[in-house]
Design an enzyme around this catalytic site. Structure first.
Site, mmCIF file in Angstrom:
data_model
loop_
_atom_site.group_PDB
_atom_site.id
_atom_site.type_symbol
_atom_site.label_atom_id
_atom_site.label_comp_id
_atom_site.label_asym_id
_atom_site.label_seq_id
_atom_site.Cartn_x
_atom_site.Cartn_y
_atom_site.Cartn_z
ATOM 1 N N ASN A 167 -3.938 -6.546 -3.470
ATOM 2 C CA ASN A 167 -5.184 -6.001 -2.936
ATOM 3 C C ASN A 167 -5.510 -6.772 -1.661
ATOM 4 O OD1 ASN A 167 -7.808 -5.252 -2.291
ATOM 5 N ND2 ASN A 167 -8.382 -4.980 -4.445
ATOM 6 N N THR A 178 -1.716 12.032 7.012
ATOM 7 C CA THR A 178 -2.075 11.316 5.787
ATOM 8 C C THR A 178 -3.577 11.492 5.574
ATOM 9 O OG1 THR A 178 -2.673 9.251 6.873
ATOM 10 C CG2 THR A 178 -0.346 9.550 6.321
ATOM 11 N N ARG A 179 -4.024 11.095 4.383
ATOM 12 C CA ARG A 179 -5.446 11.271 4.098
ATOM 13 C C ARG A 179 -6.310 10.505 5.108
ATOM 14 N NH1 ARG A 179 -8.059 9.207 -1.384
ATOM 15 N NH2 ARG A 179 -6.328 10.303 -2.358
ATOM 16 N N SER A 226 0.827 -1.221 0.000
ATOM 17 C CA SER A 226 0.000 0.000 0.000
ATOM 18 C C SER A 226 0.853 1.260 0.000
ATOM 19 C CB SER A 226 -0.951 -0.007 1.215
ATOM 20 O OG SER A 226 -1.784 -1.123 1.134
ATOM 21 N N THR A 278 1.057 3.757 -2.432
ATOM 22 C CA THR A 278 0.719 4.802 -3.399
ATOM 23 C C THR A 278 0.533 6.164 -2.740
ATOM 24 O OG1 THR A 278 -1.582 4.126 -3.183
ATOM 25 C CG2 THR A 278 -0.358 3.271 -5.087
ATOM 26 N N ARG A 279 0.308 6.168 -1.424
ATOM 27 C CA ARG A 279 0.207 7.451 -0.714
ATOM 28 C C ARG A 279 0.492 7.240 0.771
ATOM 29 N NH1 ARG A 279 -5.446 7.291 0.811
ATOM 30 N NH2 ARG A 279 -6.509 5.836 -0.560
ATOM 31 N N GLY A 280 0.494 8.344 1.502
ATOM 32 C CA GLY A 280 0.636 8.280 2.955
ATOM 33 C C GLY A 280 1.966 7.692 3.410
ATOM 34 N N TYR A 302 -9.472 -1.486 15.859
ATOM 35 C CA TYR A 302 -8.170 -1.016 15.383
ATOM 36 C C TYR A 302 -7.097 -1.260 16.441
ATOM 37 C CZ TYR A 302 -4.746 2.149 13.253
ATOM 38 O OH TYR A 302 -3.610 2.686 12.680
HETATM 39 P P1 NAP Z 1 -3.493 6.327 3.767
HETATM 40 O O1 NAP Z 1 -2.745 7.587 3.621
HETATM 41 O O2 NAP Z 1 -4.979 6.374 3.792
HETATM 42 O O3 NAP Z 1 -3.046 5.344 2.593
HETATM 43 C C1 NAP Z 1 -3.697 4.147 2.502
HETATM 44 C C2 NAP Z 1 -2.973 3.262 1.498
HETATM 45 O O4 NAP Z 1 -3.579 1.971 1.552
HETATM 46 C C3 NAP Z 1 -3.094 3.774 0.075
HETATM 47 O O5 NAP Z 1 -1.887 3.524 -0.611
HETATM 48 C C4 NAP Z 1 -4.233 2.898 -0.484
HETATM 49 O O6 NAP Z 1 -4.128 2.672 -1.870
HETATM 50 C C5 NAP Z 1 -3.951 1.602 0.239
HETATM 51 N N1 NAP Z 1 -5.090 0.692 0.282
HETATM 52 C C6 NAP Z 1 -6.342 0.958 0.719
HETATM 53 N N2 NAP Z 1 -7.115 -0.148 0.578
HETATM 54 C C7 NAP Z 1 -6.322 -1.110 0.019
HETATM 55 C C8 NAP Z 1 -6.521 -2.451 -0.358
HETATM 56 N N3 NAP Z 1 -7.713 -3.060 -0.240
HETATM 57 N N4 NAP Z 1 -5.481 -3.148 -0.865
HETATM 58 C C9 NAP Z 1 -4.284 -2.575 -1.032
HETATM 59 N N5 NAP Z 1 -4.011 -1.299 -0.687
HETATM 60 C C10 NAP Z 1 -5.027 -0.576 -0.164
HETATM 61 O O7 NAP Z 1 -3.041 5.506 5.090
HETATM 62 P P2 NAP Z 1 -1.873 5.823 6.153
HETATM 63 O O8 NAP Z 1 -2.402 6.809 7.125
HETATM 64 O O9 NAP Z 1 -0.602 6.098 5.430
HETATM 65 O O10 NAP Z 1 -1.748 4.431 6.944
HETATM 66 C C11 NAP Z 1 -0.741 3.494 6.637
HETATM 67 C C12 NAP Z 1 -0.489 2.614 7.846
HETATM 68 O O11 NAP Z 1 -0.103 3.437 8.963
HETATM 69 C C13 NAP Z 1 -1.695 1.809 8.317
HETATM 70 O O12 NAP Z 1 -1.284 0.522 8.746
HETATM 71 C C14 NAP Z 1 -2.208 2.615 9.507
HETATM 72 O O13 NAP Z 1 -2.937 1.835 10.432
HETATM 73 C C15 NAP Z 1 -0.893 3.103 10.094
HETATM 74 N N6 NAP Z 1 -1.024 4.285 10.965
HETATM 75 C C16 NAP Z 1 -1.418 5.504 10.463
HETATM 76 C C17 NAP Z 1 -1.523 6.597 11.326
HETATM 77 C C18 NAP Z 1 -1.940 7.959 10.844
HETATM 78 O O14 NAP Z 1 -2.155 8.845 11.694
HETATM 79 N N7 NAP Z 1 -2.012 8.187 9.549
HETATM 80 C C19 NAP Z 1 -1.236 6.444 12.692
HETATM 81 C C20 NAP Z 1 -0.855 5.199 13.167
HETATM 82 C C21 NAP Z 1 -0.748 4.130 12.297
HETATM 83 P P3 NAP Z 1 -5.054 3.413 -2.989
HETATM 84 O O15 NAP Z 1 -4.196 4.550 -3.485
HETATM 85 O O16 NAP Z 1 -5.279 2.352 -4.010
HETATM 86 O O17 NAP Z 1 -6.313 3.862 -2.322
#
Ligand code: NAP
Length: 268
Positions: A63, A193-194, A13, A15-17, A158
């Site tokens: 996926n 992130t988004r 995953s 592509t972003r974040g 979560y």
């Molecule tokens: P994000 O910005 O929303 O990015 C989500 C990523 O997951 C995108 O690349 C999206 O791809 C991909 N994705 C969504 N559904 C998918 C699927 N069914 N199969 C494959 N890829 C899929 O998320 P993030 O905030 O970077 O989070 C990344 C990790 O960090 C997660 O494990 C999250 O729990 C953890 N985390 C985040 C935070 C925070 O504050 N952001 C804090 C603690 C932990 P598309 O481009 O195709 O949609």
């Protein structure tokens, strides 16, 4: 000096974040990075940007809703490159509309999130470890959450799922250390992130920041820096570590926010 030259990495995953930042950082450190993503178009944009920065990246289909793609993505990368050195399990999340406290949360969604997040580490590690063993070792980095160690009033599924990811991280660390495979977890705090920003009001965010001693939301690059550290040889004697990258969130006295606002002037 680049720390990951000649290494092959895969980031789920990306592509972003946080995943995108991890992929870019590993590529900047010299690794060939497989972007495991469901959208080839989005991955190609990332590949272009990595190449513009002088790095190397390739797309592989993944996926999380299609469990067979966990082993397929690992096999594809190994078939192409002959090895896999670094695996970053970044995929994960929850549905905040359904993931509440125990009595109000949706039961089916609870178990779905649990399965989804735990599977995202279990299946990819299961597929990658035999190849890492053959290659003489490797590094697995799991993106957990500080929410796994700080209980919350909501998002029960979560928290429980990320706590399970922590346990799985330490099981893998212990079970494969003798094969020179290390496994560590990064526990991000609130990161820009988004996923995070879409789910949060401005007032919640500013209230939350009162309890973050470093006083800011993390950038995805902050999390990527920790992942790159675990991935490389600077961390060659570190395994089973759960590293909070959260600006000190939940570390100080619970009165921290009040004290810093000067509500008890004679206290300091
Ligand atoms: P994000 O910005 O929303 O990015 C989500 C990523 O997951 C995108 O690349 C999206 O791809 C991909 N994705 C969504 N559904 C998918 C699927 N069914 N199969 C494959 N890829 C899929 O998320 P993030 O905030 O970077 O989070 C990344 C990790 O960090 C997660 O494990 C999250 O729990 C953890 N985390 C985040 C935070 C925070 O504050 N952001 C804090 C603690 C932990 P598309 O481009 O195709 O949609």
């Amino acid at each position: 000096m680049k720390r990951l030259t000649n290494r092959v990495a895969l980031v789920t995953s990306s592509t972003r974040g946080i995943g995108l930042a991890c992929a870019k950082r590993l590529a900047a450190e010299g690794a060939l990075v497989y972007l495991a993503a469901r959208s080839e178009e989005a991955a190609l944009n990332v590949i272009r940007s990595v190449q513009e920065d002088g790095g190397r990246a390739k797309f592989v289909y993944f996926n999380a809703r299609e469990p067979e793609t966990y082993s397929a993505m690992i096999e594809a990368a190994v078939q192409n490159e002959g090895r896999l050195d670094i695996l970053v399990n970044n995929y994960g999340g929850t549905d905040v509309r359904l993931d509440h406290n125990v009595t109000e949360g949706d039961t089916e969604a609870f178990f779905r999130v649990l399965e989804d997040n735990v599977r995202s580490v279990y299946l990819s590690a299961k597929a990658a470890i035999p190849h890492m063993e053959k290659g003489g070792g490797g590094s697995i980095v799991n993106i957990s959450s500080v929410g796994s160690v700080v209980p919350d009033l909501s998002r029960t599924a979560y928290a429980v799922s990320k706590t399970a990811v922590n346990a799985l991280t330490q099981c893998i660390a212990v079970q494969y250390a003798h094969r020179k495979i290390r496994c560590n977890a990064v526990l991000p705090g609130l990161t820009a992130t988004r996923a995070a920003l879409d789910n949060m009001s401005d007032s919640f965010r500013s209230s939350f920041l009162k309890h973050v001693p470093l006083g800011r939301i993390a950038a995805p690059e902050d999390i990527a820096a920790a992942a790159a550290f675990f991935a490389g040889d600077d961390a060659s004697y570190i395994t089973g570590t759960l590293l909070e990258v959260a600006g000190g969130f939940a570390l100080p006295t619970p009165m921290y926010g009040d004290l810093m606002e000067g509500r008890f002037p004679n206290y300091l």
